[in-house]
Design a protein around this motif. Sequence first.
Motif, PDB file in Angstrom:
ATOM      1  N   LEU A  77       0.851  -1.266   0.161  1.00  0.00           N
ATOM      2  CA  LEU A  77       0.052   0.158   0.158  1.00  0.00           C
ATOM      3  C   LEU A  77       0.893   1.367  -0.074  1.00  0.00           C
ATOM      4  N   LYS A 121      -2.485   6.738   3.321  1.00  0.00           N
ATOM      5  CA  LYS A 121      -3.577   6.357   2.644  1.00  0.00           C
ATOM      6  C   LYS A 121      -4.983   6.068   3.670  1.00  0.00           C
ATOM      7  N   PHE A 132      -9.537  -7.024   0.890  1.00  0.00           N
ATOM      8  CA  PHE A 132      -8.237  -6.271   0.424  1.00  0.00           C
ATOM      9  C   PHE A 132      -7.427  -7.381  -0.419  1.00  0.00           C
ATOM     10  N   GLU A 134      -4.932  -8.975  -2.768  1.00  0.00           N
ATOM     11  CA  GLU A 134      -3.624  -8.448  -3.163  1.00  0.00           C
ATOM     12  C   GLU A 134      -3.442  -6.844  -3.263  1.00  0.00           C
ATOM     13  N   SER A 136      -5.932  -4.612  -2.826  1.00  0.00           N
ATOM     14  CA  SER A 136      -7.189  -3.802  -3.343  1.00  0.00           C
ATOM     15  C   SER A 136      -8.342  -4.013  -2.516  1.00  0.00           C
ATOM     16  N   ARG A 139     -15.092  -4.477  -3.176  1.00  0.00           N
ATOM     17  CA  ARG A 139     -16.179  -3.581  -3.086  1.00  0.00           C
ATOM     18  C   ARG A 139     -17.377  -4.370  -2.591  1.00  0.00           C
ATOM     19  N   TRP A 144     -13.051   0.185   0.924  1.00  0.00           N
ATOM     20  CA  TRP A 144     -12.500   1.064   0.015  1.00  0.00           C
ATOM     21  C   TRP A 144     -11.181   1.619   0.440  1.00  0.00           C
ATOM     22  N   GLU A 145     -10.524   2.519  -0.550  1.00  0.00           N
ATOM     23  CA  GLU A 145      -9.338   3.156  -0.227  1.00  0.00           C
ATOM     24  C   GLU A 145      -9.263   4.514  -0.654  1.00  0.00           C
ATOM     25  N   ALA A 149      -5.956   3.514  -6.226  1.00  0.00           N
ATOM     26  CA  ALA A 149      -4.787   2.632  -6.262  1.00  0.00           C
ATOM     27  C   ALA A 149      -3.350   3.005  -6.208  1.00  0.00           C
ATOM     28  N   THR A 150      -3.276   4.194  -7.049  1.00  0.00           N
ATOM     29  CA  THR A 150      -1.800   4.815  -7.452  1.00  0.00           C
ATOM     30  C   THR A 150      -1.833   6.492  -6.891  1.00  0.00           C
TER      31      THR A 150
END
Length: 395
Positions: A77, A121, A132, A134, A136, A139, A144-145, A149-150
């Motif tokens: 992350l 984050k 989560f 891998e 991610s 949903r 959520w994050e 992602a980037t």
Amino acid sequence: MKSYRIQILFIVIIIIGLFAAGCTQAEAQGWSGFAEYKGILYLGSMTGEVLAVNPEARSQLQTFPGAGEWGFKAAGLARPAGSICGPIGCMPTAAATAFYSTPAVSDDLVYVATYAGDNGKVLAINRLDPGFSEGSPMRSKGEWEYPGATKYIGSVVGNLVIDDDILFIGSSDGRLYALDAIYGEKRWEFDTGGKIWTTPEVKGDIVYVGNYERKLYALKKRDGSLLWEIELPAAIASSPVASDDSIIVGTFDHNLYAIDKDDGSEQWKFKGGGWFWAKPLITDNVVYACCLDQKVYALDANSGTELWQFAVNSQIVAPPILWEEFLVVLSRSGELYVLDRQNGTLQSSVQIGHETMAPLYLMDKYVFIHGRDKVVYCINLEQREVSWKFSYTAN
């Protein structure tokens, strides 16, 4: 002069610890406190995990994870922070992901914010069954994050605050973020122009936040619009706390200030022997303020007049808490003091034997401590002893 050197040494240690979280070879570190929901404690570990800890299972010495427990590794992350080079070339590395802020929890989600070098984050993790996959969010589990992602915000040190389905986060990029707690969408952000290492305070329809550029702000909770701002003589060290009429906040000039909630004017100030780093506690018109001069002060909330003081064996970093008619204070060296909150006389003390900088959490007659030895301690305040302890590195 000796007191001044001790204080300088303290902030140097803090800064080194925070920067170490972003170094390639460093361990995650952190000093997260606890959030609780339906009897389960949630915390960020010093090994880069989010943990769900069941006090009942721990008291029975069950194998971890027991009923309602889990560990979620916050790997992948962090933004790449550098590279490791060898005989065949170089490869990017990521800063260690640390948790300095205390989580927040609501219904089916646990909210945490990360510290990874200069980047952070905000994650919403399914409370019952973390996903989560891998790195991610899943949903389908409501996870959520933020921001994505980037993408990253600045690293987060202060605690998360949830109010009316809005999640408030202060960041070292100088911005206060207000996110939809259910979907993770940004409702608004406010740029304070200086690092925020403290926790915002929500009182009614207003959010109060301070930064290292000496500014204290009052914002509308709904849209983040500015109500007032003031500039204090020094950087703001403690998280603000609201009483009926005032905002109490400590600064690096060794003063504790009472600021009028309506217009930001100064009502009084009180001089200590060091920084007021820990968030003060206000109850029954008394301000209880812990200081890096190794003392806890009880002050009249209207005038700032000192009512009593009590000296402990080391600096006080964690905010004090109330238990029944007593004030509970934790020194950095790991000694827990139970004081008569009317006059400050010592009732009892318990020593865990290890340094701690994390906030305390009270559940009934038990207080929980996150030690720097990567152990969760449960203290029985009635019996004045360690009831159980849980080393999360031994599992």
